[in-house]
Design an enzyme around this catalytic site. Structure first.
Site, short mmCIF file in Angstrom:
data_model
loop_
_atom_site.label_atom_id
_atom_site.label_comp_id
_atom_site.label_asym_id
_atom_site.label_seq_id
_atom_site.Cartn_x
_atom_site.Cartn_y
_atom_site.Cartn_z
N ILE A 110 -10.20 43.13 117.00
CA ILE A 110 -9.54 42.05 116.27
C ILE A 110 -8.09 42.42 115.96
CG2 ILE A 110 -9.53 40.75 114.10
CD1 ILE A 110 -12.65 41.24 114.10
N ILE B 178 -9.24 39.86 106.33
CA ILE B 178 -10.35 39.21 107.02
C ILE B 178 -11.41 40.23 107.42
CG2 ILE B 178 -9.04 37.22 107.84
CD1 ILE B 178 -9.89 40.20 110.08
N ARG C 185 -13.44 43.19 105.34
CA ARG C 185 -14.56 43.19 104.41
C ARG C 185 -14.00 43.13 102.99
NH1 ARG C 185 -17.24 41.26 107.46
NH2 ARG C 185 -19.21 41.94 108.43
N ASP D 46 -10.24 35.82 103.40
CA ASP D 46 -11.45 35.18 103.93
C ASP D 46 -12.70 35.91 103.45
OD1 ASP D 46 -12.64 33.16 105.76
OD2 ASP D 46 -13.36 34.95 106.82
N HIS E 90 -15.20 32.95 104.02
CA HIS E 90 -15.80 33.85 105.01
C HIS E 90 -16.15 33.10 106.31
CE1 HIS E 90 -18.06 37.93 105.28
NE2 HIS E 90 -17.60 37.58 106.46
#
Length: 323
Positions: free
Chosen positions: A155, A234, A236, A260, A284
């Site tokens: 990512i 984004i 955890r 998020d 999320h």
């Protein structure tokens, strides 16, 4: 090689059709495989002792009954807290996860945050809801800005590439990566985080939750960031201490945040973050997008083929670090 596989369907989930379709797909690829699909931990307890591999959540009371288990396929990239329990971490059982399947979806969400903040869209949207014409919010010129990507896995790497396409200078921080991709101008280790935080206009946190990343962004980190910088998380929720973030936003230590994921989910309705105009919150959802079930299935089937042939599996997890 013939092997016995247990597939544990998550309880209380509606989106399990791709899991239920796996036995037939696997038998077409590996005719000798013996697949058992169960809907509950109690049913799994009756079968697990004789299984060579398993798909799903191997909780301690289930794992302790496993006598022959060699491989567990975790259905997520970052599973629930406690998935990597002590007995599992200390065992010789190999665990794989689903990292890489979310790269395009989550990096697109990150870029949506960056573009929104760079053009003030979050503020104009709030004005729109109040029927208010209020031109003139500031602009962050992306070709003249720096993005710090903390966690240059799949990512993070894709996010770095996209940032560079918009002309941004990209700095990466990662504990494992030693050679920077071509779109990252500077690559450092986590110990050097405080060196690059003051240089960064956007701080993008993509790291998983591990013993080392819990509380990674707290009071000390916010104090050294630019007053105009935007924090994006984004990865955890527990990597960012929300009380410290709220204090940093209220005091003007940083310019804004897009989140998020949160320490506690759902985020309580009375949390201060909900009312902050320089904050964007999403529930999320960054990983949502098409083709995920296909990608999960393809990855799992490929690993089953590799397991049957005695080959190295894809996406092996460092269990002690949870990813």
């Amino acid at each position: 090689m013939t092997f016995k596989l247990l597939i544990l369907v998550p309880e209380g989930r509606n989106d399990t059709s791709y899991i239920r379709a796996m036995p037939e797909k696997l038998r077409s690829k590996i005719p000798s495989i013996e697949v058992s699909l169960v809907d509950s931990t109690e049913k799994a307890k009756e079968l697990i002792a004789d299984m060579d591999a398993a798909f799903g959540d191997m909780q301690p009371e289930l794992f302790e009954r496993a006598k022959k288990l060699k491989w567990i396929a975790c259905p997520q990239a970052g599973p629930r807290e406690g998935y990597y329990h002590k007995a599992l971490v200390e065992s010789s059982v190999v665990v794989t996860n689903t990292r890489e399947i979310y790269n395009d979806h989550i990096s697109a969400q990150i870029m949506a945050y960056i573009l929104s903040f760079s053009r003030g869209l979050h503020l104009y949207l709030a004005d729109q809801m109040k029927h208010r014409w209020n031109p003139g919010y500031g602009v962050i010129h992306l070709p003249g800005s720096t993005a710090l990507v903390v966690g240059v896995g799949g990512i993070g790497n894709e996010t770095a590439r996209l940032c560079s396409e918009f002309g941004m200078r990209v700095i990466g921080v990662d504990p494992r990566l030693d050679i920077a991709p071509e779109w990252i101008s500077e690559l450092l280790k986590p110990n050097d985080l405080h060196i690059v935080l003051p240089k960064s206009d956007f701080v993008v946190v993509t790291v998983p939750e591990t013993p080392d990343t819990q509380g990674m962004f707290a009071e000390n980190e916010f104090k050294v960031m630019k007053k105009s910088s935007i924090l994006i998380n984004i990865g955890r929720g527990r990597t960012v201490v929300l009380n410290d973030l709220v204090s940093a936003l209220e005091s003007g230590e940083i310019g804004g945040a897009a989140l998020d994921v949160f320490e506690k989910e759902p985020l309580p309705a009375n949390h201060k973050l909900w009312g902050m105009t320089n904050v964007m919150l999403t529930p999320h959802v960054a990983g949502i997008g098409p083709y995920l079930e296909d990608r999960r299935s393809e990855l799992f089937i490929e690993n089953c083929i590799r397991f049957s042939e005695g080959k190295e599996l894809l996406n092996i997890v460092d269990k002690s670090n949870w990813y």
